[in-house]
Design a protein around this motif. Sequence first.
Motif, PDB file in Angstrom:
ATOM      1  N   ASN A 151       0.852  -1.183   0.000  1.00 28.02           N
ATOM      2  CA  ASN A 151       0.000   0.000   0.000  1.00 28.02           C
ATOM      3  C   ASN A 151       0.890   1.237   0.000  1.00 28.02           C
ATOM      4  O   ASN A 151       1.637   1.482   0.940  1.00 28.02           O
ATOM      5  CB  ASN A 151      -0.908  -0.025   1.235  1.00 28.02           C
ATOM      6  CG  ASN A 151      -1.944   1.081   1.198  1.00 28.02           C
ATOM      7  OD1 ASN A 151      -1.676   2.183   0.714  1.00 28.02           O
ATOM      8  ND2 ASN A 151      -3.132   0.798   1.705  1.00 28.02           N
TER       9      ASN A 151
ATOM     10  N   GLN B 136       0.970   3.480   2.954  1.00 28.88           N
ATOM     11  CA  GLN B 136       1.430   2.896   4.212  1.00 28.88           C
ATOM     12  C   GLN B 136       2.866   2.381   4.118  1.00 28.88           C
ATOM     13  O   GLN B 136       3.285   1.529   4.898  1.00 28.88           O
ATOM     14  CB  GLN B 136       0.492   1.757   4.629  1.00 28.88           C
ATOM     15  CG  GLN B 136      -0.931   2.217   4.896  1.00 28.88           C
ATOM     16  CD  GLN B 136      -1.863   1.064   5.244  1.00 28.88           C
ATOM     17  OE1 GLN B 136      -1.440  -0.070   5.369  1.00 28.88           O
ATOM     18  NE2 GLN B 136      -3.144   1.375   5.404  1.00 28.88           N
TER      19      GLN B 136
ATOM     20  N   SER C  59      -6.769   5.825  -6.642  1.00 29.03           N
ATOM     21  CA  SER C  59      -5.593   5.685  -5.777  1.00 29.03           C
ATOM     22  C   SER C  59      -4.823   6.987  -5.590  1.00 29.03           C
ATOM     23  O   SER C  59      -3.766   6.989  -4.950  1.00 29.03           O
ATOM     24  CB  SER C  59      -4.653   4.620  -6.362  1.00 29.03           C
ATOM     25  OG  SER C  59      -5.316   3.405  -6.605  1.00 29.03           O
TER      26      SER C  59
ATOM     27  N   ALA D 162      -3.602   7.964  -2.150  1.00 21.96           N
ATOM     28  CA  ALA D 162      -2.415   7.244  -1.691  1.00 21.96           C
ATOM     29  C   ALA D 162      -1.150   7.890  -2.236  1.00 21.96           C
ATOM     30  O   ALA D 162      -0.131   7.995  -1.535  1.00 21.96           O
ATOM     31  CB  ALA D 162      -2.490   5.784  -2.110  1.00 21.96           C
TER      32      ALA D 162
END
Length: 294
Positions: free
Chosen positions: A82, A85, A119, A122
């Motif tokens: 991810n 993360q 996304s 992110a």
Amino acid sequence: MNHCYIGCPIWTHPSWFGHIYPTKSAQANSLVAYSQYFNSVEGNSSFYHLPDVVTLARWAKSVPQNFKFTLKFPSTISHQGNLSQSHKLVEQALIHFSVLKDKLGSLMLQLPASFNPASLDALASFLAVIPTQFKIAVEVRHPDFFAKGDSERHLNQLLQGFNADRIIMDTRALFACNTHALNAKQASLIREVQEKKPRLPTHVVATGQRPIVRFVGGVDIEQSKPFYQPWLHKLKQWLDEGKSPSLFFHMPDNQDAPWLAEAFIHDFNRLFPQQPLKRFSLPPRFRQQQGMFD
């Protein structure tokens, strides 16, 4: 090179030894030889494995002061987890890359085709944790980012907000190859490379101050030349705007990549003699009569 960085995706190829490199040049010395011609390299090896600090320190000592390493973030960050993360992995990578000091160019984040417009948060989280002293360039491969709609506009605005560059991948010469007109060995190689490279529109946009072009040539240099001609004018424009662009020249097996870069520089200097790029002279291409596939 007038704040322009030109290079190849590798600094060693078996066929270069005894030709543009000394015959028995050790692997460690090939970077020294490479840097006599080019002032940058697209370091793809870091995508597969993060170099240790000892290796990076050795690289830094092997090249002139004005040389820049443009390196990829490891796939453990861009592809295997991810993105939002991955802060600990990013921190580790930046600690390693920092060993290069002033010889570190842009850090490239190559995202997979599965990275879609949903996304983007992110990506924003990723960019937000990068200290400003690092220069980041992002490559996307999802078709929605090339459709000239809201998704592409949001991506470009996000990159502009972080002064991050959008990597431009130009594969037009590669996909223009007519494999039916080639011999079996040539056609097999071209098809193999075509399967690995993205076939997407070439959108010329500079979202930051250090645009990066990854130009993938075709079956030979002459066939590739018409496709790099527009980049001659775009490079001149970027330089006039005070940008510091990088251009990396790929070929199907990269054997002739240095000569493709040399041809580009020659054509640029002929077109813009008042603002020439630094020239270098390579030996004539080996096995020129037989061709690079023989």
